[in-house]
Write a protein that holds these residues in place. Structure first.
Motif, short mmCIF file in Angstrom:
data_model
loop_
_atom_site.label_atom_id
_atom_site.label_comp_id
_atom_site.label_asym_id
_atom_site.label_seq_id
_atom_site.Cartn_x
_atom_site.Cartn_y
_atom_site.Cartn_z
N VAL A 151 -30.52 10.43 -7.24
CA VAL A 151 -31.70 9.68 -7.70
C VAL A 151 -32.96 10.32 -7.16
O VAL A 151 -33.93 10.54 -7.90
N ARG A 152 -32.96 10.63 -5.88
CA ARG A 152 -34.13 11.28 -5.28
C ARG A 152 -34.44 12.60 -5.99
O ARG A 152 -35.61 12.90 -6.29
N ASP A 153 -33.42 13.37 -6.27
CA ASP A 153 -33.62 14.67 -6.92
C ASP A 153 -34.14 14.53 -8.34
O ASP A 153 -34.80 15.45 -8.86
N ALA A 154 -33.83 13.40 -8.99
CA ALA A 154 -34.22 13.21 -10.39
C ALA A 154 -35.65 12.73 -10.55
O ALA A 154 -36.22 12.80 -11.64
N ILE A 155 -36.25 12.22 -9.48
CA ILE A 155 -37.61 11.67 -9.57
C ILE A 155 -38.63 12.81 -9.66
O ILE A 155 -38.61 13.75 -8.88
N LYS A 160 -41.46 6.80 -14.21
CA LYS A 160 -42.14 5.50 -14.16
C LYS A 160 -41.20 4.39 -13.72
O LYS A 160 -41.64 3.42 -13.10
N MET A 161 -39.92 4.53 -14.03
CA MET A 161 -39.02 3.39 -13.85
C MET A 161 -37.59 3.87 -13.61
O MET A 161 -37.17 4.91 -14.11
N ILE A 162 -36.85 3.07 -12.84
CA ILE A 162 -35.40 3.20 -12.68
C ILE A 162 -34.80 1.88 -13.15
O ILE A 162 -35.23 0.81 -12.73
N ILE A 163 -33.82 1.95 -14.04
CA ILE A 163 -33.11 0.75 -14.47
C ILE A 163 -31.76 0.69 -13.76
O ILE A 163 -30.95 1.60 -13.87
N PHE A 164 -31.58 -0.38 -13.03
CA PHE A 164 -30.43 -0.56 -12.13
C PHE A 164 -29.62 -1.75 -12.61
O PHE A 164 -30.19 -2.81 -12.90
N ASN A 165 -28.31 -1.60 -12.72
CA ASN A 165 -27.46 -2.66 -13.25
C ASN A 165 -26.20 -2.77 -12.40
O ASN A 165 -25.33 -1.93 -12.45
N SER A 166 -26.14 -3.84 -11.61
CA SER A 166 -24.96 -4.08 -10.77
C SER A 166 -24.79 -5.59 -10.62
O SER A 166 -25.74 -6.28 -10.24
N PRO A 167 -23.59 -6.10 -10.96
CA PRO A 167 -22.44 -5.47 -11.59
C PRO A 167 -22.80 -4.88 -12.96
O PRO A 167 -23.66 -5.40 -13.65
N ALA A 168 -22.10 -3.80 -13.30
CA ALA A 168 -22.54 -2.97 -14.41
C ALA A 168 -21.69 -3.14 -15.67
O ALA A 168 -20.49 -3.34 -15.61
N LEU A 186 -36.07 3.75 -1.79
CA LEU A 186 -36.49 5.00 -2.42
C LEU A 186 -37.52 4.72 -3.51
O LEU A 186 -38.53 5.44 -3.62
N ALA A 187 -37.30 3.69 -4.31
CA ALA A 187 -38.27 3.34 -5.35
C ALA A 187 -39.61 2.98 -4.73
O ALA A 187 -40.67 3.37 -5.26
N LYS A 188 -39.56 2.26 -3.63
CA LYS A 188 -40.80 1.89 -2.94
C LYS A 188 -41.51 3.13 -2.39
O LYS A 188 -42.74 3.30 -2.54
N GLU A 189 -40.74 4.01 -1.78
CA GLU A 189 -41.31 5.24 -1.22
C GLU A 189 -41.98 6.09 -2.29
O GLU A 189 -43.07 6.64 -2.08
N LYS A 190 -41.35 6.19 -3.45
CA LYS A 190 -41.85 7.05 -4.52
C LYS A 190 -42.78 6.33 -5.49
O LYS A 190 -43.25 6.93 -6.46
N TYR A 215 -34.95 -6.00 -0.60
CA TYR A 215 -35.48 -4.91 0.23
C TYR A 215 -36.80 -4.34 -0.29
O TYR A 215 -37.43 -3.52 0.38
N ASN A 216 -37.21 -4.76 -1.47
CA ASN A 216 -38.43 -4.22 -2.07
C ASN A 216 -39.02 -5.34 -2.93
O ASN A 216 -38.50 -5.65 -4.00
#
Length: 370
Positions: A151-155, A160-168, A186-190, A215-216
């Motif tokens: 994820v970090r490498d892809a930013i 603009k956005m990460i879509i997170f789905n859990s349970p997926a 990581l989203a907060k940091e970036k 956490y964010n």
């Protein structure tokens, strides 16, 4: 002859692959259906009666864009109890999918990048493309767990956005709390918006659910009542997040959905007092039926949540395998390329009667012998 009238965005994506499976299966007399992503139980009686009463008492007009006061207040109270009063604002959406569209319309511009975890819910990719943005795919194969370094490498500066789905959906993957925390931070940091689709949070079989909003505080959460209360056709969802984002989503709601169905909001409100734990236990058993039935013959990861399993097809093309299952065995499952850039796996929905699940397992085992 109508081509010149069609918008360019109509060419960005095809009709749903799930619909194609349904079209292929339309002529089957007695299908074994393990394809549908909706519960096999109905909305609670108290919810149905409350909706009927709302209609009978002529509460059939618009609600506020934010939602019916009774439901919105209950949702806000739940959010305040979990995250603290005054931190997050909530409102009622026309389903979780409606909330996702509002979120993307409010925050994503053409050429922005949106990170998706592959496999992904089919609508994520299509809505991103519909708005002219670019999906960026992070593979989670073979175990469907998220590698935070990927994820970090892809930013990039365009993310603009990460879509997170859990349970997926479609994998049944549940992210560990450590991964949830790391992605949130990581989203907060970036300074990237993290959208958490939590529609399946009720269906966690082996532990407790963890939201990245813990956490964010800038995480936007999308949720709803379709899955846990057996009311997918009611189109009642909700969103909560930073007030500045919610207010912009509400502006788009006013000019698109207007509001969620009014009488059904009141029905959903009544459902909130219903204990659905027996259904959770029943679905844990269904999960085990699928995993135990296939684990010795198929490459399959044990689902931690939702009501899906995502085994690997025993052929090089999952689409060909699924087509054969439908045509030769009348078994309805969904090929993995509907949810992924890969055509290697297929989705089983175990939101079905136990007898149907067992028959589906028997067919899948028989197919291997041939």
């Amino acid at each position: 002859m109508y081509e010149h009238w069609l918008a360019e965005r109509t060419h960005y994506f095809d009709a749903s692959g799930i619909r194609k499976v349904f079209d292929l299966a339309a002529k089957l007399a007695h299908p074994v259906n393990l394809s549908i992503g909706q519960p096999d139980f109905d909305a609670p009686e108290v919810a149905r009666q409350a909706a009927i009463e709302a209609i009978s008492s002529r509460r059939n007009g618009y609600t506020q864009a934010q939602g019916a006061a009774e439901l919105r207040q209950k949702v806000q109270q739940q959010v305040d109890a979990q995250y603290g009063a005054g931190i997050r604002e909530a409102f009622i959406t026309s389903g979780t999918s409606g909330g996702l569209l509002l979120a993307l319309m409010s925050m994503v511009d053409p050429d922005d990048e949106v990170i998706l975890f592959d496999p992904y819910f089919v609508m994520y990719e299509s809505l991103v493309k519909m708005l002219g943005a670019k999906p960026v795919y992070i593979s989670t194969y073979p175990d469907f767990q998220i590698d935070v370094q990927k994820v970090r490498d892809a930013i990039t500066p365009k993310t603009k956005m990460i879509i997170f789905n859990s349970p997926a959906n479609p994998t049944g993957m549940v992210a560990s709390e450590e991964v949830v925390r790391e992605v949130a931070l990581l989203a907060k940091e970036k300074n990237v918006m993290l959208v958490s689709d939590e529609i399946y949070k009720f269906f966690c079989y082996d532990g407790t659910f963890a939201s990245p909003a813990k956490y964010n505080q800038d995480v936007l959460v999308l949720d709803g009542y379709s899955k846990c209360y057996g009311m997918p056709g009611w189109r009642i969802g909700f969103a909560h997040g930073p007030r500045e984002i919610i207010q912009q989503m509400l502006k788009f709601q006013q000019y698109t959905f207007v509001c969620a169905p009014s009488a059904l909001q009141l029905g959903a409100c009544a459902a909130l007092e219903t204990d659905m734990t027996p259904y959770l236990n029943a679905y844990r058993h269904k999960r085990d039926l699928v995993y135990e039935g296939l684990k010795n013959d198929y490459e399959i990861v044990r689902s931690g949540g939702a009501f899906y399993s995502f085994p690997k097809a025993p052929t090089t093309s999952a689409t060909e395998f699924v087509t054969r299952m439908i045509q030769e065995y009348q078994l309805l499952v969904i090929p993995g390329n509907v949810f992924s850039r890969h055509d290697t796996h297929f989705r089983i929905s175990f939101a079905a009667d136990d007898a149907v699940i067992e028959k589906g397992i028997d067919i899948l085992l028989e197919a291997l012998k041939k």
